[in-house]
Design a protein around this motif. Structure first.
Motif, PDB file in Angstrom:
ATOM      1  N   GLY A   1      -2.832  15.893  -1.445  1.00 50.68           N
ATOM      2  CA  GLY A   1      -1.901  15.018  -2.137  1.00 50.68           C
ATOM      3  C   GLY A   1      -0.475  15.155  -1.655  1.00 50.68           C
ATOM      4  N   LEU A   2      -0.103  16.331  -1.210  1.00 48.15           N
ATOM      5  CA  LEU A   2       1.234  16.530  -0.645  1.00 48.15           C
ATOM      6  C   LEU A   2       1.342  15.930   0.751  1.00 48.15           C
ATOM      7  CD1 LEU A   2       1.860  20.237  -1.744  1.00 48.15           C
ATOM      8  CD2 LEU A   2       2.985  18.201  -2.677  1.00 48.15           C
ATOM      9  N   TYR A   3       0.250  15.978   1.479  1.00 49.83           N
ATOM     10  CA  TYR A   3       0.242  15.507   2.864  1.00 49.83           C
ATOM     11  C   TYR A   3       0.177  13.983   2.961  1.00 49.83           C
ATOM     12  CZ  TYR A   3      -1.794  14.408   7.441  1.00 49.83           C
ATOM     13  OH  TYR A   3      -2.071  13.855   8.667  1.00 49.83           O
ATOM     14  N   HIS A   4      -0.584  13.359   2.081  1.00 53.96           N
ATOM     15  CA  HIS A   4      -0.873  11.934   2.211  1.00 53.96           C
ATOM     16  C   HIS A   4       0.360  11.032   2.223  1.00 53.96           C
ATOM     17  CE1 HIS A   4      -3.445   8.264   0.745  1.00 53.96           C
ATOM     18  NE2 HIS A   4      -3.024   8.118   1.971  1.00 53.96           N
ATOM     19  N   PRO A   5       1.338  11.213   1.315  1.00 51.67           N
ATOM     20  CA  PRO A   5       2.520  10.327   1.366  1.00 51.67           C
ATOM     21  C   PRO A   5       3.281  10.425   2.684  1.00 51.67           C
ATOM     22  CG  PRO A   5       2.404  11.471  -0.736  1.00 51.67           C
ATOM     23  CD  PRO A   5       1.382  12.116   0.142  1.00 51.67           C
ATOM     24  N   ALA A   6       3.356  11.641   3.240  1.00 49.15           N
ATOM     25  CA  ALA A   6       4.052  11.798   4.521  1.00 49.15           C
ATOM     26  C   ALA A   6       3.301  11.076   5.633  1.00 49.15           C
ATOM     27  CB  ALA A   6       4.193  13.281   4.852  1.00 49.15           C
TER      28      ALA A   6
ATOM     29  N   ARG B   1       0.825  -1.205   0.000  1.00 51.06           N
ATOM     30  CA  ARG B   1       0.000   0.000   0.000  1.00 51.06           C
ATOM     31  C   ARG B   1       0.861   1.258   0.000  1.00 51.06           C
ATOM     32  NH1 ARG B   1      -2.681  -3.339   3.861  1.00 51.06           N
ATOM     33  NH2 ARG B   1      -4.603  -4.224   2.984  1.00 51.06           N
ATOM     34  N   TYR B   2       1.999   1.191   0.689  1.00 50.38           N
ATOM     35  CA  TYR B   2       2.919   2.328   0.683  1.00 50.38           C
ATOM     36  C   TYR B   2       3.496   2.550  -0.713  1.00 50.38           C
ATOM     37  CZ  TYR B   2       6.854   5.337   1.798  1.00 50.38           C
ATOM     38  OH  TYR B   2       7.730   6.378   1.822  1.00 50.38           O
ATOM     39  N   LEU B   3       3.897   1.461  -1.363  1.00 51.36           N
ATOM     40  CA  LEU B   3       4.407   1.574  -2.731  1.00 51.36           C
ATOM     41  C   LEU B   3       3.326   2.127  -3.661  1.00 51.36           C
ATOM     42  CD1 LEU B   3       6.448  -1.743  -3.099  1.00 51.36           C
ATOM     43  CD2 LEU B   3       7.353   0.586  -2.972  1.00 51.36           C
ATOM     44  N   TYR B   4       2.093   1.680  -3.443  1.00 56.62           N
ATOM     45  CA  TYR B   4       0.977   2.179  -4.244  1.00 56.62           C
ATOM     46  C   TYR B   4       0.853   3.697  -4.112  1.00 56.62           C
ATOM     47  CZ  TYR B   4      -3.869   2.990  -5.683  1.00 56.62           C
ATOM     48  OH  TYR B   4      -4.996   3.466  -6.285  1.00 56.62           O
ATOM     49  N   THR B   5       0.870   4.180  -2.886  1.00 55.34           N
ATOM     50  CA  THR B   5       0.751   5.625  -2.650  1.00 55.34           C
ATOM     51  C   THR B   5       1.935   6.380  -3.229  1.00 55.34           C
ATOM     52  OG1 THR B   5      -0.488   5.213  -0.601  1.00 55.34           O
ATOM     53  CG2 THR B   5       0.498   7.397  -0.868  1.00 55.34           C
ATOM     54  N   ALA B   6       3.153   5.847  -3.026  1.00 55.29           N
ATOM     55  CA  ALA B   6       4.352   6.521  -3.510  1.00 55.29           C
ATOM     56  C   ALA B   6       4.383   6.604  -5.037  1.00 55.29           C
ATOM     57  CB  ALA B   6       5.600   5.800  -2.988  1.00 55.29           C
ATOM     58  N   LEU B   7       4.070   5.501  -5.693  1.00 54.04           N
ATOM     59  CA  LEU B   7       4.072   5.492  -7.156  1.00 54.04           C
ATOM     60  C   LEU B   7       2.948   6.354  -7.720  1.00 54.04           C
ATOM     61  CD1 LEU B   7       4.840   1.727  -7.900  1.00 54.04           C
ATOM     62  CD2 LEU B   7       6.379   3.684  -8.176  1.00 54.04           C
ATOM     63  N   LEU B   8       1.789   6.298  -7.088  1.00 51.92           N
ATOM     64  CA  LEU B   8       0.672   7.122  -7.549  1.00 51.92           C
ATOM     65  C   LEU B   8       1.018   8.600  -7.425  1.00 51.92           C
ATOM     66  CD1 LEU B   8      -2.200   6.564  -8.654  1.00 51.92           C
ATOM     67  CD2 LEU B   8      -3.066   6.980  -6.341  1.00 51.92           C
ATOM     68  N   ALA B   9       1.656   8.964  -6.321  1.00 46.47           N
ATOM     69  CA  ALA B   9       2.052  10.369  -6.127  1.00 46.47           C
ATOM     70  C   ALA B   9       3.066  10.804  -7.181  1.00 46.47           C
ATOM     71  CB  ALA B   9       2.637  10.547  -4.728  1.00 46.47           C
ATOM     72  N   ARG B  10       3.987   9.935  -7.495  1.00 37.03           N
ATOM     73  CA  ARG B  10       5.036  10.280  -8.463  1.00 37.03           C
ATOM     74  C   ARG B  10       4.488  10.363  -9.885  1.00 37.03           C
ATOM     75  NH1 ARG B  10      10.493  10.439  -8.585  1.00 37.03           N
ATOM     76  NH2 ARG B  10      11.551   9.956 -10.538  1.00 37.03           N
TER      77      ARG B  10
ATOM     78  N   ASP C   1      -7.858  13.906   9.248  1.00 39.59           N
ATOM     79  CA  ASP C   1      -6.876  14.859   8.729  1.00 39.59           C
ATOM     80  C   ASP C   1      -7.062  15.073   7.227  1.00 39.59           C
ATOM     81  OD1 ASP C   1      -6.172  12.258   8.231  1.00 39.59           O
ATOM     82  OD2 ASP C   1      -4.065  12.465   8.796  1.00 39.59           O
ATOM     83  N   ILE C   2      -7.300  13.982   6.497  1.00 32.68           N
ATOM     84  CA  ILE C   2      -7.515  14.082   5.053  1.00 32.68           C
ATOM     85  C   ILE C   2      -8.782  14.886   4.742  1.00 32.68           C
ATOM     86  CG2 ILE C   2      -8.017  12.772   2.939  1.00 32.68           C
ATOM     87  CD1 ILE C   2      -5.145  12.469   3.813  1.00 32.68           C
ATOM     88  N   LEU C   3      -9.850  14.584   5.460  1.00 34.40           N
ATOM     89  CA  LEU C   3     -11.122  15.271   5.213  1.00 34.40           C
ATOM     90  C   LEU C   3     -11.053  16.750   5.574  1.00 34.40           C
ATOM     91  CD1 LEU C   3     -13.570  12.534   6.563  1.00 34.40           C
ATOM     92  CD2 LEU C   3     -13.116  13.114   4.175  1.00 34.40           C
ATOM     93  N   MET C   4     -10.391  17.062   6.668  1.00 26.59           N
ATOM     94  CA  MET C   4     -10.278  18.465   7.085  1.00 26.59           C
ATOM     95  C   MET C   4      -9.390  19.261   6.122  1.00 26.59           C
ATOM     96  SD  MET C   4     -12.219  19.133   9.667  1.00 26.59           S
ATOM     97  CE  MET C   4     -13.379  18.136   8.719  1.00 26.59           C
ATOM     98  N   LEU C   5      -8.299  18.649   5.678  1.00 19.35           N
ATOM     99  CA  LEU C   5      -7.454  19.322   4.690  1.00 19.35           C
ATOM    100  C   LEU C   5      -8.220  19.545   3.390  1.00 19.35           C
ATOM    101  CD1 LEU C   5      -3.933  17.634   5.075  1.00 19.35           C
ATOM    102  CD2 LEU C   5      -4.486  20.049   5.406  1.00 19.35           C
ATOM    103  N   GLY C   6      -9.006  18.550   2.996  1.00 18.41           N
ATOM    104  CA  GLY C   6      -9.817  18.701   1.790  1.00 18.41           C
ATOM    105  C   GLY C   6     -10.854  19.787   1.920  1.00 18.41           C
TER     106      GLY C   6
END
Length: 298
Positions: free
Chosen positions: A270-275, A37-46, A256-261
């Motif tokens: 999108g910048l916050y999620h990978p971190a 799942r981490y690889l999924y998020t990292a590759l999707l972000a890139r 956190d995701i919903l409030m940022l959105g």
């Protein structure tokens, strides 16, 4: 339940061996699933950029919260009810419970799916004020809710038989692998939009068919039993209060995701999620061995 045929020493040895085996399988699955799942998020972000990743993250948060409502806590209820029965002498009763649970899950998750599809435009335009693409993503993710809910309920039902391997193999090995693989295929052979929308639905459908096949093999429940079954009110009354605990946990995890959105935009999300995913990867390993041994000794 684990039986002792010879002596208490043999029983203790068998129990310890079972706990160790199930714990190892669960821990390995958790590590593998989280890394995928981490690889999924990292590759999707890139590959698709911060805005598309933010759209995916918000739609995923909304879908997961809705999915909790669709399950109505039945995954915990069916695991508890099945674990209290003897698979040999109470097989017919177990089949009726499982059939009723699956029928209730289908009903509730379809209602939630339709409600989310109808309200998707309002959520995006009036609450989040995000690009129209988010509406399409929410609709596609909403279609995946019944498949995901049935997969999880079926997985917990097999766990009621004191068998953690099926749940782990599907939810922690198969599904993350499908999610990552389908995302790579969609991005390279189709489009960035499809890489955001399609993998979760593909994973949900395939995971459902695999898990339901395993459940039928383990329990012997048939499609005819599911169709003809009635709602088990005692199971539902036991289960739905547990839903509120799960939905609170889900809200806290995705707040956190919903409030940022809500206060910013999809790019910031999108910048916050990978971190956040990087930090979460280190936290998710806590208490894995203790959790995996719960049903073995209950």
């Amino acid at each position: 339940r684990l039986r002792c045929d010879w002596s208490s020493d043999v029983c203790s040895s068998d129990l310890a061996s079972k706990i160790a085996k199930e714990s190892t399988i669960t821990f390995s699955g958790l590590v593998y699933g989280n890394v995928n799942r981490y690889l999924y998020t990292a590759l999707l972000a890139r590959w698709v950029g911060a805005e598309f990743l933010g759209i995916y993250s918000m739609a995923n948060a909304i879908m997961l919260i809705s999915e909790v409502l669709g399950k109505m806590g039945l995954e915990t209820g069916i695991m508890r009810f099945v674990s209290r029965l003897n698979p040999d002498s109470d097989s017919e009763k177990i089949q009726k419970l499982i059939a009723s649970t699956l029928k209730m899950t289908v009903t509730f998750s379809l209602v939630i799916m339709v409600g989310l599809i109808i309200s998707s435009e309002f959520i995006v335009t009036q609450i989040l004020n995000e690009p129209p693409l988010l509406i399409s993503v929410i609709i596609v993710f909403a279609i995946a809710i019944p498949f995901n809910a049935l997969t999880l309920v079926s997985a917990f039902a097999t766990q009621g038989y004191k068998r953690l391997k099926y749940k782990t193999l599907v939810t922690q090995f198969l599904n993350p692998t499908l999610l990552l693989g389908s995302m790579v295929v969609c991005y390279w052979f189709f489009s960035a939009e499809s890489a955001v929308m399609a993998p979760l639905l593909i994973t949900g459908i395939i995971g459902f068919f695999v898990m339901i096949s395993v459940l039928k093999k383990v329990s012997g429940v048939s499609n005819d039993q599911i169709v003809k079954s009635k709602f088990d009110t005692s199971l539902l009354k036991y289960s739905y209060p547990l839903m509120f605990v799960t939905i609170l946990q889900t809200f806290m995890h995705w707040m956190d995701i919903l409030m940022l959105g809500y206060f910013t935009d999809a790019t910031t999300v999108g910048l916050y999620h990978p971190a956040a995913r990087t930090a979460g990867l280190l936290q998710d390993r806590k208490s894995t061995r203790l959790n995996s041994s719960h049903t073995s000794i209950s």
